[in-house]
Design an enzyme around this catalytic site. Structure first.
Site, PDB file in Angstrom:
ATOM      1  N   ARG A   1       0.797  -1.229  -0.051  1.00 31.32           N
ATOM      2  CA  ARG A   1       0.097   0.013   0.043  1.00 31.32           C
ATOM      3  C   ARG A   1       0.899   1.238  -0.133  1.00 31.32           C
ATOM      4  O   ARG A   1       2.003   1.096  -0.055  1.00 31.32           O
ATOM      5  CB  ARG A   1      -1.095  -0.169   1.034  1.00 31.32           C
ATOM      6  CG  ARG A   1      -0.643  -0.819   2.321  1.00 31.32           C
ATOM      7  CD  ARG A   1       0.314   0.133   3.402  1.00 31.32           C
ATOM      8  NE  ARG A   1       0.164   1.404   3.198  1.00 31.32           N
ATOM      9  CZ  ARG A   1       0.854   2.283   3.667  1.00 31.32           C
ATOM     10  NH1 ARG A   1       2.364   2.041   3.779  1.00 31.32           N
ATOM     11  NH2 ARG A   1       0.894   3.539   3.609  1.00 31.32           N
TER      12      ARG A   1
ATOM     13  N   ALA B   1       0.683   5.149  -2.055  1.00 25.92           N
ATOM     14  CA  ALA B   1       0.544   5.601  -3.538  1.00 25.92           C
ATOM     15  C   ALA B   1       1.775   5.148  -4.292  1.00 25.92           C
ATOM     16  O   ALA B   1       1.497   4.680  -5.306  1.00 25.92           O
ATOM     17  CB  ALA B   1       0.151   7.235  -3.581  1.00 25.92           C
TER      18      ALA B   1
ATOM     19  N   ARG C   1      -6.926  -0.297  -7.129  1.00 28.08           N
ATOM     20  CA  ARG C   1      -7.439   0.597  -6.098  1.00 28.08           C
ATOM     21  C   ARG C   1      -7.733   2.002  -6.850  1.00 28.08           C
ATOM     22  O   ARG C   1      -6.923   2.400  -7.679  1.00 28.08           O
ATOM     23  CB  ARG C   1      -6.424   1.039  -4.865  1.00 28.08           C
ATOM     24  CG  ARG C   1      -6.277  -0.224  -4.054  1.00 28.08           C
ATOM     25  CD  ARG C   1      -5.562  -0.173  -2.766  1.00 28.08           C
ATOM     26  NE  ARG C   1      -6.185   0.584  -1.953  1.00 28.08           N
ATOM     27  CZ  ARG C   1      -5.493   1.191  -0.723  1.00 28.08           C
ATOM     28  NH1 ARG C   1      -4.216   0.846  -0.543  1.00 28.08           N
ATOM     29  NH2 ARG C   1      -6.104   2.031   0.140  1.00 28.08           N
TER      30      ARG C   1
ATOM     31  N   GLN D   1      -2.043   2.208   9.557  1.00 24.16           N
ATOM     32  CA  GLN D   1      -1.044   2.221   9.177  1.00 24.16           C
ATOM     33  C   GLN D   1      -0.051   2.962   9.932  1.00 24.16           C
ATOM     34  O   GLN D   1       1.159   2.834   9.997  1.00 24.16           O
ATOM     35  CB  GLN D   1      -1.321   2.992   7.768  1.00 24.16           C
ATOM     36  CG  GLN D   1      -1.920   2.305   6.818  1.00 24.16           C
ATOM     37  CD  GLN D   1      -3.097   2.443   6.647  1.00 24.16           C
ATOM     38  OE1 GLN D   1      -3.729   2.797   7.653  1.00 24.16           O
ATOM     39  NE2 GLN D   1      -3.738   2.359   5.470  1.00 24.16           N
TER      40      GLN D   1
ATOM     41  N   ASP E   1      -2.221  10.879  -1.919  1.00 23.25           N
ATOM     42  CA  ASP E   1      -2.470   9.865  -2.831  1.00 23.25           C
ATOM     43  C   ASP E   1      -2.837  10.485  -4.257  1.00 23.25           C
ATOM     44  O   ASP E   1      -2.759   9.803  -5.099  1.00 23.25           O
ATOM     45  CB  ASP E   1      -3.783   9.127  -2.374  1.00 23.25           C
ATOM     46  CG  ASP E   1      -3.180   8.056  -1.258  1.00 23.25           C
ATOM     47  OD1 ASP E   1      -3.127   8.748  -0.144  1.00 23.25           O
ATOM     48  OD2 ASP E   1      -2.692   6.831  -1.505  1.00 23.25           O
TER      49      ASP E   1
END
Ligand code: MRU
Length: 350
Positions: free
Chosen positions: A44, A46, A87, A192, A233
């Site tokens: 994960r 970006a 995603r 996270q 992102d």
């Protein structure tokens, strides 16, 4: 800590769902591995999901044998359009896949397509590494000796290839001898901040305090935060910052307390074309909210809302820290000027 390893033939990534308890490497041998790793958040962040998608597509080209070169390219294109949907919010994913597609267009043999696709994936990986380093050099100047930096989610090396985005300036400031402390939010629902940012920064010996997301207002009101630095992102041409859910409320609170709010990101996260109303905010499984690490915390059957990202308006942003320089308001003018510049990768070696 590099979350990705490429030896010229095989790609392995750290399964970040297991961190910090276990460092488990998993192989990515083609588009299906890449798609599931990205969708299930084994990887994960970006920039990293763009790199993994590029390699997934490039490695897949070994298996694709069309009846003609055009048929081969058409097969690659079909896979690319599926990969891009793994995603929807971080624009880096589409950026990376589009770059691979663009790169293979001039090839006229299946071998040519394969070699070119791999070269482009390597370029993207190197670009993200170089850029993250550059973000550190540029953003470090915004951090003063004695500062406390609040960060959100994980914008560290685990979200990129090395160094990180928002964590890169912090790392460099500490390396240069500045006394810098970090407040990291835990970042519900996927945690996270608690699992990854805390882990990375502790490993580097950086003074870090973990708080729950609900404590941001309190620490700001007590004068415990000097600046906010987090990733992005997707950043739109007007300066909208689309980042991990919770970013918007941090920006509102920072404005209330006159605390500078910086988003730090590579140019691969910039989207000069999409309008804010057209950005797809990923909605994730209700399980992430009703459970924590597999344990139910909410009653079965409760309605759940789980958007993974939010949108911070340009008015709340002090500056955008990019590898092409720091952009201050008015953002549209600054971003348009920076958009004409070269990618950092122009002077790299691969
Ligand atoms: O859902 P994630 O963990 O992929 O979200 C990551 C973030 O929001 C990061 O802050 C972001 O990618 C920007 S910094 C690399």
């Amino acid at each position: 800590m590099r979350p990705i390893s490429w030896d010229g033939a095989t790609l392995n990534v750290i399964d970040q769902r297991m961190l910090p308890a276990k460092v488990t490497w998993i192989p990515i041998s083609g588009w299906k591995d890449a798609f599931s790793a990205i969708r299930e958040m084994k990887v994960r962040g970006a920039p990293l999901i763009g790199v993994v998608a590029a390699f997934g597509l490039a490695l897949e080209t070994k298996r694709i044998k069309g009846s003609s070169i055009n048929a081969t390219k058409e097969e690659v294109r079909k896979i690319a359009s599926i990969l891009e949907t793994a995603r929807p919010t971080a624009v880096n994913l589409k950026w990376a896949v589009d770059r691979v597609m663009q790169a293979i267009q001039s090839e006229d043999s299946a071998d040519g397509v394969r070699n070119r696709a791999i070269k482009e994936a390597e370029w993207i990986m190197q670009y993200e590494e170089n850029t993250a380093k550059r973000l550190g050099e540029i953003g470090e100047k915004l951090i003063h000796d004695g500062d406390v930096v609040l960060t959100h989610c994980n914008a560290g090396s685990l979200a990129t290839v090395e160094y990180g985005t928002a964590l890169s300036p912090i790392r460099l400031a500490v390396k240069k001898g500045k006394q810098v402390r970090v407040i990291a939010t835990e970042t519900r629902p996927a945690l996270q901040g608690a699992r990854l940012t805390a882990f990375e920064l502790m490993k580097d010996g950086i003074d870090t305090t973990l708080i729950s997301d609900t404590m941001v207002g309190y620490v700001m009101s007590k004068g415990m935060v000097d600046l906010v630095m987090l990733g992005a992102d997707r950043v739109l041409r007007q300066g909208y910052v689309i980042n991990k859910i919770g970013t918007y409320q941090i920006a509102v609170l920072a404005k209330r307390h006159l605390i500078p709010f910086y988003a730090v990101f590579p140019w691969s996260s910039v989207d000069m074309l999409t309008e804010v109303g057209d950005v797809v905010i990923e909605q994730r499984s209700p399980r992430e909210v009703e459970m924590i690490r597999g344990r139910r915390i909410a009653p079965k059957g409760i309605k759940i809302f789980n958007p993974a990202f939010d949108v911070t308006e340009p008015e709340l942003v002090t500056a955008l820290v990019t590898d092409r320089g720091i952009v201050y308001p008015p953002f549209e003018k600054g971003l348009e000027e920076a958009d004409k510049k070269q990618y950092v990768s122009a002077d790299m070696h691969i």
